[in-house]
Structures are given as structure tokens and as C-alpha cells.
Design a protein around this motif. Structure first.
Motif, mmCIF file in Angstrom:
data_model
loop_
_atom_site.group_PDB
_atom_site.id
_atom_site.type_symbol
_atom_site.label_atom_id
_atom_site.label_comp_id
_atom_site.label_asym_id
_atom_site.label_seq_id
_atom_site.Cartn_x
_atom_site.Cartn_y
_atom_site.Cartn_z
ATOM 1 N N THR A 9 31.931 35.489 29.885
ATOM 2 C CA THR A 9 32.649 34.538 30.737
ATOM 3 C C THR A 9 31.847 34.387 32.034
ATOM 4 N N HIS A 38 39.402 45.571 26.424
ATOM 5 C CA HIS A 38 39.245 46.046 27.807
ATOM 6 C C HIS A 38 40.404 46.947 28.250
ATOM 7 N N LYS A 51 38.930 45.460 33.971
ATOM 8 C CA LYS A 51 38.422 44.080 33.881
ATOM 9 C C LYS A 51 36.934 44.125 33.577
ATOM 10 N N LEU A 52 36.441 43.019 33.071
ATOM 11 C CA LEU A 52 35.022 42.910 32.730
ATOM 12 C C LEU A 52 34.332 41.950 33.705
ATOM 13 N N GLU A 71 33.459 45.610 39.523
ATOM 14 C CA GLU A 71 33.551 44.471 40.451
ATOM 15 C C GLU A 71 32.174 43.806 40.571
ATOM 16 N N THR A 72 32.142 42.515 40.229
ATOM 17 C CA THR A 72 30.839 41.841 40.146
ATOM 18 C C THR A 72 30.087 41.828 41.480
ATOM 19 N N LEU A 226 46.148 39.655 28.125
ATOM 20 C CA LEU A 226 45.448 38.994 29.228
ATOM 21 C C LEU A 226 46.258 38.946 30.518
HETATM 22 N N1 GSH Z 1 37.168 40.611 40.564
HETATM 23 C C1 GSH Z 1 36.669 40.936 39.247
HETATM 24 C C2 GSH Z 1 37.204 39.945 38.245
HETATM 25 C C3 GSH Z 1 36.921 40.367 36.821
HETATM 26 C C4 GSH Z 1 37.749 39.599 35.822
HETATM 27 O O1 GSH Z 1 38.806 39.041 36.136
HETATM 28 N N2 GSH Z 1 37.281 39.591 34.579
HETATM 29 C C5 GSH Z 1 37.997 38.913 33.516
HETATM 30 C C6 GSH Z 1 37.005 38.272 32.580
HETATM 31 S S1 GSH Z 1 36.100 36.994 33.405
HETATM 32 C C7 GSH Z 1 38.781 39.910 32.738
HETATM 33 O O2 GSH Z 1 38.350 41.023 32.544
HETATM 34 N N3 GSH Z 1 39.948 39.517 32.263
HETATM 35 C C8 GSH Z 1 40.746 40.356 31.407
HETATM 36 C C9 GSH Z 1 42.167 40.446 31.817
HETATM 37 O O3 GSH Z 1 42.476 40.019 32.956
HETATM 38 O O4 GSH Z 1 42.942 40.937 31.030
HETATM 39 C C10 GSH Z 1 35.145 40.934 39.284
HETATM 40 O O5 GSH Z 1 34.559 40.150 40.051
HETATM 41 O O6 GSH Z 1 34.528 41.745 38.570
#
Ligand code: GSH
Length: 239
Positions: A9, A38, A51-52, A71-72, A226
Motif C-alpha cells: 500500500t 498483521h 500496522k504495516l 512507523e514509516t 481492518l
Molecule cells: N502511521 C502508520 C500508518 C500505518 C498504517 O496505517 N498501515 C496500514 C496499511 S497502509 C495498516 O497496517 N492497516 C491495517 C489496519 O489498520 O488494520 C505509519 O506511518 O506507519
């Protein structure tokens, strides 16, 4: 060697692009969000936020045992520190890069994310949140476009700020926005999209088609993984 725990993503692609740009050796460990990969208890040790993406550096800065980063924004800063690349060593330039990086992770990403959520996942007919987040996303995209009008890249030279912003502007069509309104962003987006490292990152894992539909219809189990109780339970069950 770095393990990249991700799904391709926008957030995942930021880190794949950085690893390719920095020519770091890495191994992609892919997850399927709709299956709840996840949420596995074993992933909590890598990212307590479930989160990924996240990374595990098997040869970390300063030595020692494998080191996890989540955290990215934090991952991009860590990788820039590790390699000495794409974040400048000059304090002012480094601060400018950090400002735009934080602007992306605290503003552009969350606001576009909420706009995508209400347009694509929420029950239809909820005008207020759709208008609110779409307008805020549009405002932030104008901030970016104004910045890019006078600058080839987001924060001086090509940097981790570009890597953070670029994947997030690729899907603005999903909320009925167009690069026609953001011409400098279009120029920058096309230019970055041709970088060999970006092409390599996309080739190894472009966003799965299942994540890109204009309207998403999830089963109740998928929704729970999700946005619902499965996600809550993963965080609220302490080990
Ligand atoms: N603030 C986090 C956001 C990470 C995030 O929201 N990742 C999404 C994928 S783009 C995720 O893991 N979603 C799974 C969920 O919310 O269940 C970052 O920057 O790493």
C-alpha cells in the motif's frame, strides 16, 4: 540484511522505495490485511501498533541484536541515519526535510486515509465526513503543489520527504481529485515515477488490485480485521 514486513500500500511503498534508493539488502515479508496477518501476536513484538510496514534490521546501527522499527516516518529517518543518504547533514536542510516528512505522516497521510475510508469503505450517503476529509485532503494537496511550484523536490534535494509523499498522491483519483488541479505535483510525480529505484519497488510489489476498488465491500470478518473489534482486541490483549 533488513526484513521488510509490509503490504504494497502507500505506506509500504514508502519503505520499499527507500530501501531500493539506498541500495540496502532486504527481504520482503508480505502480509494480507484482509486475512488479518498483521494481527498475529507474533507481529506485536515487531510493531506493538499492529500496522504495516515495519522493519527488522539484522545488522543494526551500533551493532547488537536485531532491531525493529515501526512507523514509516521513524523508519525513513532510521534508514537515512544508517546510510547517511537522503536526509542531508546540514542542520537547516535536515530540519526542512523533517518538517515535510512529519507533515506527510501527521497530515497528508491521515487526511487522505480518512477521505479514502469514508468514500470507499463507510456506508454510502454520509456527506459530512466525505466532504470534511476530501476538502482537507484537497487543501493539503494544494500546500504540496505550491511547494513544488518553486522546487523540484519536496524539501530541497530529493529526500525521504519525497519518498513519504509520492506513494500517497498516486491514488487521489479514488476520491475524485485529479492532477489537473495540481500541475506541479503531476510534474514531480511523473519525474519520481521514472526513477529506477521507484520502478524496482513497484515491480516487486504494486498495490494489490483488491485494495484499489472505488467502492470496497468487505465481509464482516474482513471489516473487523481492518477497522473493528479484531483490530481493537489485538491491541487490548496484553501479553
Ligand atoms: N502511521 C502508520 C500508518 C500505518 C498504517 O496505517 N498501515 C496500514 C496499511 S497502509 C495498516 O497496517 N492497516 C491495517 C489496519 O489498520 O488494520 C505509519 O506511518 O506507519
Amino acid at each position: 540484511m533488513i526484513d521488510l514486513h509490509y503490504v504494497a500500500t502507500s505506506n509500504g511503498l514508502k519503505i520499499a522505495i527507500a530501501l531500493e534508493e539506498m541500495e540496502l539488502e532486504y527481504r520482503a515479508v508480505t502480509y494480507e490485511l484482509f486475512s488479518g496477518d498483521h494481527l498475529a501476536p507474533s507481529f506485536k513484538a515487531i510493531n506493538p501498533n499492529h500496522k504495516l510496514p515495519a522493519i527488522v534490521d539484522l545488522d543494526p546501527i551500533g551493532g547488537g541484536p536485531p532491531f525493529s522499527v515501526f512507523e514509516t516516518g521513524a523508519i525513513l529517518l532510521y534508514l537515512a541515519e544508517k546510510t547517511g543518504l537522503f536526509a542531508s547533514s546540514d542542520p537547516r536542510s535536515r530540519s526542512t526535510i523533517t518538517q515535510w516528512l512529519v507533515w506527510q505522516v501527521a497530515g497528508l497521510g491521515p487526511m487522505l486515509g480518512q477521505a479514502y475510508h469514508f468514500v470507499r469503505y463507510a456506508p454510502e450517503g454520509q456527506d459530512y465526513p466525505v466532504d470534511r476529509y476530501r476538502r482537507e485532503a484537497r487543501r493539503l494537496l494544494h500546500v504540496l503543489d505550491r511547494q513544488l511550484r518553486d522546487s523540484r523536490f519536496v524539501a530541497g534535494d530529493y529526500s525521504i520527504a519525497d519518498m513519504a509523499c509520492w506513494p500517497w498522491v498516486q491514488n487521489i483519483g479514488n476520491i475524485d481529485l485529479s492532477f489537473d488541479e495540481f500541475p506541479s505535483t503531476r510534474r514531480w510525480s511523473e519525474f519520481i515515477g521514472e526513477r529506477p529505484a521507484v520502478v524496482r519497488a513497484l515491480a516487486q510489489g504494486s498495490i494489490p488490485g483488491s485494495y484499489l476498488k472505488r467502492r470496497m465491500t468487505l465481509t464482516s470478518e474482513q471489516w473487523s480485521r481492518l477497522f473493528g473489534n479484531d483490530l481493537l482486541n489485538a491491541a487490548s490483549q496484553y501479553d
